[in-house]
Design a protein around this motif. Structure first.
Motif, mmCIF file in Angstrom:
data_model
loop_
_atom_site.group_PDB
_atom_site.id
_atom_site.type_symbol
_atom_site.label_atom_id
_atom_site.label_comp_id
_atom_site.label_asym_id
_atom_site.label_seq_id
_atom_site.Cartn_x
_atom_site.Cartn_y
_atom_site.Cartn_z
ATOM 1 N N HIS A 1 60.810 -41.610 83.616
ATOM 2 C CA HIS A 1 59.887 -42.569 82.990
ATOM 3 C C HIS A 1 60.677 -43.595 82.103
ATOM 4 O O HIS A 1 60.008 -44.875 81.836
ATOM 5 C CB HIS A 1 58.621 -42.268 82.514
ATOM 6 N N GLU A 2 61.977 -43.601 82.186
ATOM 7 C CA GLU A 2 62.628 -44.543 81.362
ATOM 8 C C GLU A 2 63.168 -45.633 82.418
ATOM 9 O O GLU A 2 62.848 -45.444 83.418
ATOM 10 C CB GLU A 2 64.057 -43.781 80.901
ATOM 11 N N LYS B 1 51.692 -40.207 78.381
ATOM 12 C CA LYS B 1 53.236 -40.298 78.235
ATOM 13 C C LYS B 1 53.697 -38.864 77.574
ATOM 14 O O LYS B 1 54.853 -38.693 77.790
ATOM 15 C CB LYS B 1 53.486 -41.432 77.316
ATOM 16 N N THR B 2 52.873 -38.165 76.858
ATOM 17 C CA THR B 2 53.638 -37.064 76.466
ATOM 18 C C THR B 2 54.043 -35.924 77.678
ATOM 19 O O THR B 2 54.652 -34.966 77.351
ATOM 20 C CB THR B 2 52.805 -36.202 75.539
ATOM 21 N N TRP C 1 46.588 -43.217 77.443
ATOM 22 C CA TRP C 1 47.803 -43.577 77.765
ATOM 23 C C TRP C 1 49.022 -42.857 76.948
ATOM 24 O O TRP C 1 50.206 -42.177 77.536
ATOM 25 C CB TRP C 1 47.960 -45.034 77.945
ATOM 26 N N GLU C 2 48.565 -42.882 75.716
ATOM 27 C CA GLU C 2 49.756 -41.805 74.789
ATOM 28 C C GLU C 2 49.514 -40.708 75.051
ATOM 29 O O GLU C 2 50.509 -39.844 75.013
ATOM 30 C CB GLU C 2 49.521 -42.336 73.261
ATOM 31 N N TYR D 1 59.768 -44.909 78.462
ATOM 32 C CA TYR D 1 59.281 -43.933 77.820
ATOM 33 C C TYR D 1 59.908 -42.578 77.983
ATOM 34 O O TYR D 1 60.098 -42.440 79.298
ATOM 35 C CB TYR D 1 58.040 -43.920 77.216
ATOM 36 N N PRO D 2 60.125 -41.579 77.134
ATOM 37 C CA PRO D 2 59.719 -41.389 75.833
ATOM 38 C C PRO D 2 60.813 -42.009 74.779
ATOM 39 O O PRO D 2 60.256 -42.125 73.635
ATOM 40 C CB PRO D 2 59.505 -40.052 75.663
#
Length: 516
Positions: free
Chosen positions: A431-432, A402-403, A398-399, A439-440
């Motif tokens: 994706h905020e 998210k990049t 998942w990390e 994120y991010p």
């Protein structure tokens, strides 16, 4: 670029009647408290004619009556004005009212007095803006005719100058409005609207274009209607000219064969061939005869139109290439993640819809439509094992996923082009969350750019109703229920309301761009 010739009159129903229509008379106002003066003046000048126009008389028997009449008439060419009426200076007061209050500097004022001692000529000529001063005793028929010729000739020349000024103003305004047109369809409509405005008359017009080097392939080599005024509104957009009225088709065919335009008193057929061999036609039929001045204006205006049209063709081709490139890039990313390419198109259309309802300008709405398909371009940097994993991602995966927001931003922000700059913002912020839990960067509420908030909503809606490698497609009502529940949490609540206000338009987008 443009060749125009003056042609024999094209046959048109009603044109003979229009050509023989009598000219409007010169309007002459007599202001005098003596009824006999009105009667004698009209009797003496009954057969007078100047420039093919007769006379029409208006009568006022006092300064007060004259003022009331002047408030409602702007077409008076000459005023024969008595000085002494209800007061010793009633006529002089009317003269000052005309020039100072009505600001009418066109009408010719001839002061007539039977009591010259009451208003000495030198004083009156110097003080008041009048055009002539006559004693009633000296106005024989011959001198009265001379006065009328001099005054009407002066009025005619002043009006010609004024009309030329107005025509120049309309021409500049028309060209400006046409240059402001953002695409070929609006350009064509603007041409029709502004040519009519330019000439200051009623016109029925049709604009058609044969595009051999631009537009969709099925348009190449075919002359199709771009725009039409109300007279031809029954024509469908992109209708073939074979469906036009016979006299219109004949005129356009003639222009195509001869490769030049034609004028007659009631018609204008413009033919334009650009440097890239695009042919454009403009057909106009006028309710009144078109004079030489109007023809000259049309030639100047249409020369600018032809140049603008060529520029718009090139601009639209560049913009279409840009749009296609963006969609191809967006679809390539979606196909790599084994998702349908229709996703990026639907996100683009929904984003444009929400941008419009949010009050964005038309140009910014179009930028949203073109930039939003780049929202997930950063996924090109995500490994296949993560991107296409059929099950739920673990914490490390998942990390990595998210990049993609940061990768997309870094990739697009290197360009100084406006669409890619907007695409960078969207990629970084879609994706905020409204509640700050996204994120991010964990942006909160209005800290998130409006473009990011819009695409966040459009992207999630379409992702929910579309099948993915890790989930089945949701029913549309279930997706809407989720959107409602997340208003004020994940999504901007105002945008959610706008989405629900435009549900029919959203459904239409899904009808136009279904999954293949």
């Amino acid at each position: 670029m443009t060749d125009l010739v003056f042609a024999d009159e094209l046959p048109a129903p009603g044109s003979d009647e229009a050509a023989s229509k009598p000219l409007e008379p010169w309007v002459v106002m007599i202001v005098d408290d003596d009824v006999a003066v009105h009667q004698v003046t009209q009797l003496v000048m009954a057969d007078f004619e100047f420039s093919g126009r007769r006379l029409q008389f208006l009568d006022a028997y006092s300064g007060v009556e004259a003022r009331e009449l002047l408030k409602s008439r702007t077409d008076i060419a000459l005023i024969l004005l008595d000085v002494v009426m209800e007061t010793e200076h009633a006529g002089l007061d009317v003269a000052r009212y005309i020039r100072d209050e009505l600001k009418n500097n066109h009408v010719r004022i001839v002061l007539r007095t039977g009591q010259p001692g009451q208003a000495p000529e030198e004083h009156v000529i110097k003080t008041y803006d009048i055009n002539d001063y006559k004693e009633k005793t000296e106005l024989t028929k011959r001198k009265l005719i001379t006065v009328f010729y001099a005054a009407l000739r002066s009025y005619r020349d002043i009006m010609i100058i004024e009309q030329s000024r107005q025509a120049l103003r309309r021409s500049i305004d028309a060209i400006t409005r046409v240059y402001d047109s953002q695409n070929l369809r609006r350009f064509a409509s603007a041409v029709l609207e502004q040519v009519t405005h330019l000439l200051g008359m009623d016109a029925r017009a049709l604009c058609a274009s044969r595009v051999s080097a631009y537009a969709a392939s099925n348009c190449e080599g075919h002359l199709k209607v771009l725009a039409a005024t109300a007279e031809y509104s029954r024509l469908l957009v992109d209708d073939e000219i074979s469906n036009l009225p016979p006299e219109v088709k004949t005129a356009l065919d003639r222009a195509l064969i001869d490769q030049c335009g034609y004028f007659d008193s009631h018609h204008f057929i413009g033919y334009y061939r650009s440097s890239t061999d695009n042919e454009t036609l403009l057909y106009m039929q006028f309710s009144d005869p078109v004079d030489a001045q109007a023809r000259e204006l049309l030639e100047i205006f249409c020369a600018n139109v032809a140049i603008t049209y060529e520029s718009l063709l090139l601009r639209e081709e560049i913009q279409e290439t840009q749009r296609s490139t963006v969609f191809i890039l967006g679809e390539a990313v979606e196909r790599r993640s084994k998702e349908t390419g229709a996703h990026v198109r639907r996100v683009g259309e929904i984003s444009a819809l929400l941008a419009e309802t949010s009050g964005m300008r038309a140009a910014d709405v179009e930028f949203m439509r073109q930039a939003s398909p780049l929202h997930d371009v950063g996924k090109i940097g995500i490994p296949d094992r993560v991107l296409n994993k059929p099950g739920k991602l673990d914490a490390d995966e998942w990390e990595i996923m998210k990049t993609h927001a940061r990768i997309g931003f870094e990739l697009l922000s290197k360009s100084d082009k406006r669409i890619l700059q907007l695409g960078a913002i969207i990629a970084h912020e879609h994706h905020e969350r409204w509640d700050g839990a996204g994120y991010p960067r964990g942006l909160l509420g209005d800290q998130i750019n409006i473009a990011g908030r819009i695409v966040a909503l459009a992207d999630v809606l379409d992702a929910l109703v579309s099948g993915r490698c890790y989930k089945e497609a949701w029913e549309f009502d279930a997706a809407l229920a989720y959107i409602t529940e997340q208003a004020g949490k994940q999504f901007d609540p105002a945008l959610v309301q706008q989405l629900f206000d435009k549900l029919e338009a959203v459904h239409e987008i899904y009808r136009r761009y279904p999954d293949s």
